[in-house]
Scaffold this active site. Structure first.
Site, PDB file in Angstrom:
ATOM      1  N   ARG A  88       8.333   8.078  -4.939  1.00 19.54           N
ATOM      2  CA  ARG A  88       8.660   6.666  -5.090  1.00 19.54           C
ATOM      3  C   ARG A  88       7.569   5.965  -5.887  1.00 19.54           C
ATOM      4  O   ARG A  88       6.369   6.123  -5.609  1.00 19.54           O
ATOM      5  CB  ARG A  88       8.802   6.020  -3.707  1.00 19.54           C
ATOM      6  CG  ARG A  88       8.803   4.524  -3.718  1.00 19.54           C
ATOM      7  CD  ARG A  88       9.351   3.924  -2.436  1.00 19.54           C
ATOM      8  NE  ARG A  88       8.833   2.601  -2.179  1.00 19.54           N
ATOM      9  CZ  ARG A  88       9.071   1.520  -2.909  1.00 19.54           C
ATOM     10  NH1 ARG A  88       9.814   1.597  -3.998  1.00 19.54           N
ATOM     11  NH2 ARG A  88       8.539   0.350  -2.584  1.00 19.54           N
ATOM     12  N   ASP A 205       2.058  -8.422  -4.471  1.00 19.51           N
ATOM     13  CA  ASP A 205       1.889  -9.735  -3.859  1.00 19.51           C
ATOM     14  C   ASP A 205       1.120  -9.518  -2.565  1.00 19.51           C
ATOM     15  O   ASP A 205       1.085  -8.397  -2.056  1.00 19.51           O
ATOM     16  CB  ASP A 205       3.258 -10.390  -3.591  1.00 19.51           C
ATOM     17  CG  ASP A 205       4.179  -9.485  -2.784  1.00 19.51           C
ATOM     18  OD1 ASP A 205       4.838  -8.627  -3.394  1.00 19.51           O
ATOM     19  OD2 ASP A 205       4.197  -9.595  -1.553  1.00 19.51           O
TER      20      ASP A 205
HETATM   21  N1  HPA Z   1       8.140  -7.164   1.724  1.00 20.59           N
HETATM   22  C1  HPA Z   1       8.874  -6.071   1.573  1.00 20.59           C
HETATM   23  N2  HPA Z   1       8.818  -5.312   0.498  1.00 20.59           N
HETATM   24  C2  HPA Z   1       7.990  -5.669  -0.494  1.00 20.59           C
HETATM   25  C3  HPA Z   1       7.219  -6.798  -0.412  1.00 20.59           C
HETATM   26  C4  HPA Z   1       7.289  -7.588   0.760  1.00 20.59           C
HETATM   27  O1  HPA Z   1       6.619  -8.619   0.899  1.00 20.59           O
HETATM   28  N3  HPA Z   1       6.495  -6.906  -1.576  1.00 20.59           N
HETATM   29  C5  HPA Z   1       6.842  -5.840  -2.338  1.00 20.59           C
HETATM   30  N4  HPA Z   1       7.753  -5.090  -1.682  1.00 20.59           N
END
Ligand code: HPA
Length: 236
Positions: A88, A205
């Site tokens: 992945r 993020d």
């Molecule tokens: N939550 C779930 N999956 C994700 C997130 C998240 O904040 N950021 C990137 N993939």
């Protein structure tokens, strides 16, 4: 021939398949990272491609988002097309406070609120773990290249928009590094079918600081990560 979700012919996929969630990213990797890539399937616009990296055959295919979608493609690739290594290539939300945007998280294990591995394991708790050869190869390559990498537990959630505002604190208290939505499912199916799996996730993020990658950072960061993984496990 074909499966309900893949129309490729036998032998169209390489032993190793990179699995981004986004089908457009799969096409982008095929067109800009691999050499001589050809499309081998396109059911439901989920493109799969096989090309080469430094002369070695490798495939890339989108999975869609979440364990159910990724499990359909992962299972059919392994069971019907003889794929041995599922990698992945994705993003995760940062949980650990010392993670920075762009850091790479290698999911040594994947905790989850999904029931898929209990379904596989008669209701018992299955330890969803990465393939050690894949994990160690990517970790070693990242260290050699001076790329910031963290190895540990991720959390594969079923709901992106979950109801529990305290989830991040719960995950942080158990030293979960990041949150994403597929790794635990891929690890479970790899175990069931005797294949190898690894989830490699760039922090796009951060759930505590709310920092976020721009679209350009996302593109460039993921491209660099894909090259790192290919060097580690395909051309090595
Ligand atoms: N939550 C779930 N999956 C994700 C997130 C998240 O904040 N950021 C990137 N993939």
């Amino acid at each position: 021939m074909g499966t309900p979700h893949i129309s490729a012919k036998p032998g169209d996929f390489a032993d190793t398949v990179l699995l981004p969630g986004d089908p457009l990213r799969a096409a982008h990797i095929a067109n800009t990272v691999l050499d001589d890539a050809v499309e081998v399937t396109r059911v439901r616009a989920m493109g799969g491609y096989t090309g080469t990296w430094r002369g070695q055959r490798v495939s890339v295919m989108g999975t869609g988002m979440g364990i159910p979608s990724a499990s359909i493609y992962g299972t059919e690739l392994v069971r019907e097309y003889g794929v041995r290594r599922l990698i992945r290539i994705g993003t995760c939300g940062g949980i650990a406070s010392d993670l920075q945007l762009g850091d790479i998280v290698l999911a040594q294990g994947a905790s989850t609120d999904s029931g898929v591995n209990r379904s596989r394991f008669k209701g018992m708790d299955f330890a969803a773990i990465a393939s050690y050869p894949l994990l160690s190869a990517v970790a070693e390559r990242a260290r050699r290249d001076g790329v910031r990498v963290r190895v540990g537990n991720v959390f594969s959630c079923d709901l992106f928009y979950g109801p529990d505002p305290t989830l991040v604190d719960t995950l942080a208290a158990m030293n979960i590094l990041g949150i994403e939505m597929e790794a635990a499912g891929l690890y479970g199916l790899a175990a069931q079918y005797g294949a190898e799996a690894l989830a490699v996730c760039a922090v796009s993020d951060h759930l505590r600081t709310h920092a976020q990658w721009s679209p350009e950072q996302r593109q460039n960061g993921l491209d660099a990560m894909v090259r790192l993984v290919l060097d580690a496990v395909v051309a090595a």
